[in-house]
Design a protein around this motif. Structure first.
Motif, PDB file in Angstrom:
ATOM      1  N   THR A  15     -12.276   9.038 -53.219  1.00  0.00           N
ATOM      2  CA  THR A  15     -12.357   7.838 -52.640  1.00  0.00           C
ATOM      3  C   THR A  15     -13.807   7.562 -52.542  1.00  0.00           C
ATOM      4  O   THR A  15     -14.685   8.218 -53.124  1.00  0.00           O
ATOM      5  CB  THR A  15     -11.721   7.927 -51.201  1.00  0.00           C
ATOM      6  N   VAL A  16     -13.896   6.234 -52.431  1.00  0.00           N
ATOM      7  CA  VAL A  16     -15.243   5.445 -52.608  1.00  0.00           C
ATOM      8  C   VAL A  16     -15.593   4.665 -51.092  1.00  0.00           C
ATOM      9  O   VAL A  16     -14.721   3.925 -50.677  1.00  0.00           O
ATOM     10  CB  VAL A  16     -15.034   4.352 -53.765  1.00  0.00           C
ATOM     11  N   GLU A  17     -16.705   5.227 -50.607  1.00  0.00           N
ATOM     12  CA  GLU A  17     -17.062   4.807 -49.289  1.00  0.00           C
ATOM     13  C   GLU A  17     -18.415   3.858 -49.454  1.00  0.00           C
ATOM     14  O   GLU A  17     -19.514   4.297 -49.715  1.00  0.00           O
ATOM     15  CB  GLU A  17     -17.247   5.880 -48.285  1.00  0.00           C
ATOM     16  N   SER A  26     -19.341   8.948 -52.816  1.00  0.00           N
ATOM     17  CA  SER A  26     -17.906   9.439 -53.481  1.00  0.00           C
ATOM     18  C   SER A  26     -18.146  10.723 -53.703  1.00  0.00           C
ATOM     19  O   SER A  26     -18.957  11.569 -53.241  1.00  0.00           O
ATOM     20  CB  SER A  26     -17.676   8.476 -54.812  1.00  0.00           C
ATOM     21  N   ASN A  27     -17.376  11.266 -54.814  1.00  0.00           N
ATOM     22  CA  ASN A  27     -17.388  12.807 -55.281  1.00  0.00           C
ATOM     23  C   ASN A  27     -16.975  12.806 -56.415  1.00  0.00           C
ATOM     24  O   ASN A  27     -16.362  11.919 -57.199  1.00  0.00           O
ATOM     25  CB  ASN A  27     -16.513  13.534 -54.199  1.00  0.00           C
ATOM     26  N   ARG A  28     -16.808  14.160 -57.066  1.00  0.00           N
ATOM     27  CA  ARG A  28     -16.825  14.315 -58.587  1.00  0.00           C
ATOM     28  C   ARG A  28     -15.226  14.577 -58.959  1.00  0.00           C
ATOM     29  O   ARG A  28     -15.074  14.858 -60.274  1.00  0.00           O
ATOM     30  CB  ARG A  28     -17.444  15.689 -58.972  1.00  0.00           C
ATOM     31  N   SER A  29     -14.341  14.068 -58.181  1.00  0.00           N
ATOM     32  CA  SER A  29     -13.003  14.259 -58.501  1.00  0.00           C
ATOM     33  C   SER A  29     -12.715  13.119 -59.715  1.00  0.00           C
ATOM     34  O   SER A  29     -13.043  11.850 -59.581  1.00  0.00           O
ATOM     35  CB  SER A  29     -11.910  14.087 -57.324  1.00  0.00           C
ATOM     36  N   THR A  30     -11.700  13.495 -60.670  1.00  0.00           N
ATOM     37  CA  THR A  30     -11.775  12.775 -61.646  1.00  0.00           C
ATOM     38  C   THR A  30     -10.155  11.907 -61.751  1.00  0.00           C
ATOM     39  O   THR A  30      -9.954  10.967 -62.324  1.00  0.00           O
ATOM     40  CB  THR A  30     -11.650  13.201 -63.197  1.00  0.00           C
ATOM     41  N   GLY A  31      -9.335  12.823 -60.959  1.00  0.00           N
ATOM     42  CA  GLY A  31      -8.010  12.648 -60.776  1.00  0.00           C
ATOM     43  C   GLY A  31      -6.928  13.103 -61.961  1.00  0.00           C
ATOM     44  O   GLY A  31      -5.932  12.591 -61.970  1.00  0.00           O
ATOM     45  N   LYS A  32      -7.620  13.866 -62.812  1.00  0.00           N
ATOM     46  CA  LYS A  32      -6.807  14.466 -63.844  1.00  0.00           C
ATOM     47  C   LYS A  32      -5.619  15.119 -63.114  1.00  0.00           C
ATOM     48  O   LYS A  32      -4.347  15.230 -63.621  1.00  0.00           O
ATOM     49  CB  LYS A  32      -7.636  15.459 -64.724  1.00  0.00           C
ATOM     50  N   MET A  33      -5.980  16.046 -62.101  1.00  0.00           N
ATOM     51  CA  MET A  33      -4.790  16.781 -61.698  1.00  0.00           C
ATOM     52  C   MET A  33      -3.576  16.129 -61.005  1.00  0.00           C
ATOM     53  O   MET A  33      -2.435  16.461 -61.329  1.00  0.00           O
ATOM     54  CB  MET A  33      -5.356  17.769 -60.549  1.00  0.00           C
ATOM     55  N   GLY A  34      -4.055  15.192 -60.104  1.00  0.00           N
ATOM     56  CA  GLY A  34      -3.359  14.131 -59.517  1.00  0.00           C
ATOM     57  C   GLY A  34      -2.163  13.583 -60.814  1.00  0.00           C
ATOM     58  O   GLY A  34      -0.999  13.229 -60.449  1.00  0.00           O
ATOM     59  N   ARG A  35      -2.872  13.155 -61.778  1.00  0.00           N
ATOM     60  CA  ARG A  35      -2.201  12.425 -62.769  1.00  0.00           C
ATOM     61  C   ARG A  35      -1.057  13.260 -63.581  1.00  0.00           C
ATOM     62  O   ARG A  35       0.046  12.963 -63.863  1.00  0.00           O
ATOM     63  CB  ARG A  35      -3.083  11.653 -63.813  1.00  0.00           C
ATOM     64  N   ALA A  94      -5.559  14.133 -54.147  1.00  0.00           N
ATOM     65  CA  ALA A  94      -6.635  13.502 -54.028  1.00  0.00           C
ATOM     66  C   ALA A  94      -8.006  13.988 -53.245  1.00  0.00           C
ATOM     67  O   ALA A  94      -7.329  15.014 -52.774  1.00  0.00           O
ATOM     68  CB  ALA A  94      -6.492  11.942 -53.331  1.00  0.00           C
ATOM     69  N   ALA A  95      -9.042  13.526 -53.466  1.00  0.00           N
ATOM     70  CA  ALA A  95     -10.248  14.274 -52.928  1.00  0.00           C
ATOM     71  C   ALA A  95     -10.933  13.239 -52.063  1.00  0.00           C
ATOM     72  O   ALA A  95     -11.596  12.577 -52.552  1.00  0.00           O
ATOM     73  CB  ALA A  95     -11.203  14.672 -53.940  1.00  0.00           C
ATOM     74  N   PRO A  96     -10.156  12.916 -50.807  1.00  0.00           N
ATOM     75  CA  PRO A  96     -10.704  11.780 -50.181  1.00  0.00           C
ATOM     76  C   PRO A  96     -11.920  12.023 -49.331  1.00  0.00           C
ATOM     77  O   PRO A  96     -12.288  13.347 -49.076  1.00  0.00           O
ATOM     78  CB  PRO A  96      -9.567  11.687 -48.850  1.00  0.00           C
ATOM     79  N   ALA A  97     -13.093  11.145 -49.197  1.00  0.00           N
ATOM     80  CA  ALA A  97     -14.214  11.431 -48.570  1.00  0.00           C
ATOM     81  C   ALA A  97     -13.976  11.729 -47.193  1.00  0.00           C
ATOM     82  O   ALA A  97     -13.150  10.862 -46.609  1.00  0.00           O
ATOM     83  CB  ALA A  97     -15.193  10.328 -48.975  1.00  0.00           C
ATOM     84  N   ASP A  98     -14.699  12.866 -46.661  1.00  0.00           N
ATOM     85  CA  ASP A  98     -14.436  13.091 -45.394  1.00  0.00           C
ATOM     86  C   ASP A  98     -15.173  12.314 -44.408  1.00  0.00           C
ATOM     87  O   ASP A  98     -14.986  12.202 -43.134  1.00  0.00           O
ATOM     88  CB  ASP A  98     -15.010  14.647 -44.933  1.00  0.00           C
ATOM     89  N   TYR A  99     -16.144  11.489 -44.926  1.00  0.00           N
ATOM     90  CA  TYR A  99     -16.976  10.838 -43.842  1.00  0.00           C
ATOM     91  C   TYR A  99     -17.402   9.456 -44.632  1.00  0.00           C
ATOM     92  O   TYR A  99     -17.268   9.453 -45.794  1.00  0.00           O
ATOM     93  CB  TYR A  99     -18.512  11.507 -43.769  1.00  0.00           C
ATOM     94  N   ARG A 100     -17.691   8.361 -43.938  1.00  0.00           N
ATOM     95  CA  ARG A 100     -17.809   6.897 -44.617  1.00  0.00           C
ATOM     96  C   ARG A 100     -19.069   6.485 -43.721  1.00  0.00           C
ATOM     97  O   ARG A 100     -19.145   7.197 -42.550  1.00  0.00           O
ATOM     98  CB  ARG A 100     -16.950   5.995 -44.347  1.00  0.00           C
ATOM     99  N   ASP A 180     -14.465  26.569 -65.394  1.00  0.00           N
ATOM    100  CA  ASP A 180     -13.181  26.420 -66.241  1.00  0.00           C
ATOM    101  C   ASP A 180     -12.142  25.723 -64.968  1.00  0.00           C
ATOM    102  O   ASP A 180     -11.068  25.836 -65.648  1.00  0.00           O
ATOM    103  CB  ASP A 180     -12.764  27.462 -66.849  1.00  0.00           C
ATOM    104  N   ALA A 181     -12.445  25.448 -63.782  1.00  0.00           N
ATOM    105  CA  ALA A 181     -11.497  25.161 -62.875  1.00  0.00           C
ATOM    106  C   ALA A 181     -12.176  23.973 -61.895  1.00  0.00           C
ATOM    107  O   ALA A 181     -13.405  24.068 -61.816  1.00  0.00           O
ATOM    108  CB  ALA A 181     -11.215  26.302 -62.149  1.00  0.00           C
ATOM    109  N   GLY A 182     -11.303  23.294 -61.526  1.00  0.00           N
ATOM    110  CA  GLY A 182     -11.652  22.295 -60.698  1.00  0.00           C
ATOM    111  C   GLY A 182     -11.965  20.697 -61.166  1.00  0.00           C
ATOM    112  O   GLY A 182     -11.434  20.318 -62.278  1.00  0.00           O
ATOM    113  N   PHE A 183     -13.186  20.181 -60.649  1.00  0.00           N
ATOM    114  CA  PHE A 183     -13.563  18.863 -61.078  1.00  0.00           C
ATOM    115  C   PHE A 183     -13.801  18.661 -62.609  1.00  0.00           C
ATOM    116  O   PHE A 183     -14.766  19.348 -63.104  1.00  0.00           O
ATOM    117  CB  PHE A 183     -14.638  18.331 -60.125  1.00  0.00           C
ATOM    118  N   GLY A 184     -13.005  17.734 -63.140  1.00  0.00           N
ATOM    119  CA  GLY A 184     -13.689  16.923 -64.576  1.00  0.00           C
ATOM    120  C   GLY A 184     -13.019  17.942 -65.738  1.00  0.00           C
ATOM    121  O   GLY A 184     -12.829  17.297 -66.648  1.00  0.00           O
ATOM    122  N   VAL A 185     -12.642  19.495 -65.590  1.00  0.00           N
ATOM    123  CA  VAL A 185     -12.201  20.036 -66.912  1.00  0.00           C
ATOM    124  C   VAL A 185     -10.694  19.815 -66.888  1.00  0.00           C
ATOM    125  O   VAL A 185      -9.969  19.280 -66.039  1.00  0.00           O
ATOM    126  CB  VAL A 185     -12.850  21.378 -66.608  1.00  0.00           C
TER     127      VAL A 185
END
Ligand code: CTP
Length: 231
Positions: A15-17, A26-35, A94-100, A180-185
């Motif tokens: 998410t984007v605050e 924001s954060n480094r999530s790309t949405g690959k896992m969700g897609r 999703a990786a929602p931002a915990d704070y805004r 090799d795990a997590g964001f972007g790969v």
């Protein structure tokens, strides 16, 4: 009710605050896992909706299911709440931002002092909000909730705590400290814990394969949960 008769709501991406009209947190999530999960769910479920934060265009192409784009965590919460159905499955990748930021400036913030302090306020926890709604309404008890946990240390402890605190059916944990795990790969290492005390450790796999295994588990988990709820 089996998965093939259910609606699956998948969330993905960051998410984007906003801080001002041109800046955000924001954060480094790309949405690959969700897609990948939305694609896998589409092969098995009655209906899929993919609710996502800002993602690269190429990751949003050729989707045969409905998509809803959101920006902030509050918008994500509203979108999820408006899609809920009594027998739905919610998979929160999703990786929602915990704070805004406590305030959003209507104009671009100008550079002045040497230091700038940002005040942040806590965002709502989407899974917890949905679990509370489910807990208070017996007609929604068949809703199936799956969370993700991105951890770098004490992985199992933190994951189990989230499973209990957010009242989830499954939590899929990934070690975001690995390269090799997590964001972007394109690969991930996930362990799935269920509310019934089961644990499934998956090897290093592509996000597509992990998504298929998660959907297999959801299919089995729905049957187990339904058996347990029977009088
Ligand atoms: N999540 C949520 N609402 C939030 C933050 C996270 O529903 N405001 C969901 C995520 O989509 C994920 C799960 O909660 O499925 C765990 O997210 P994670 O970032 O690992 O944990 P947090 O609850 O944010 O806790 P912390 O950041 O302290 O580890």
């Amino acid at each position: 009710m089996p998965l093939r008769d259910r609606k699956v709501i998948v969330t993905g991406g960051p998410t984007v605050e906003p801080l001002d009209p041109v800046r955000f947190i924001s954060n480094r999530s790309t949405g690959k896992m969700g897609r990948a999960i939305a694609d896998a769910a589409y092969m098995r479920a009655r209906e899929v909706v993919f609710i996502h934060g800002p993602m690269h265009e190429s990751l949003l192409e050729h989707t045969p299911y409905r998509m809803v784009e959101i920006e902030s965590t509050v918008e994500l919460l509203d979108a999820v709440l408006s899609e809920l159905q009594p027998d739905c499955v919610l998979i929160m990748a999703a990786a929602p931002a915990d704070y805004r930021p406590a305030e959003k400036s209507p104009v671009k913030i100008k550079k002045k002092e040497e230091e700038l302090t940002l005040r942040l306020v806590k965002n709502p926890d989407i899974l917890k909000t949905v679990a509370d709604i489910r807990g208070k309404n017996s007609a929604l008890r068949n809703m199936f909730l799956v969370g993700f946990a991105a951890e770098m240390e004490n992985i199992e402890n933190y994951a189990m705590r989230k499973l209990v605190e957010k009242d989830l059916d499954f939590i899929c944990v990934n070690d975001v400290g690995r390269h090799d795990a997590g964001f972007g790969v394109d690969t991930n290492i996930v362990t799935i814990f269920s509310r019934w005390g089961e644990r499934l450790e998956l090897p290093l796999l592509s996000k597509k394969d992990i998504a298929l295994r998660i959907i297999d588990c959801v299919e089995e988990g729905i049957t187990k949960k339904t058996d347990k709820l029977l009088p």
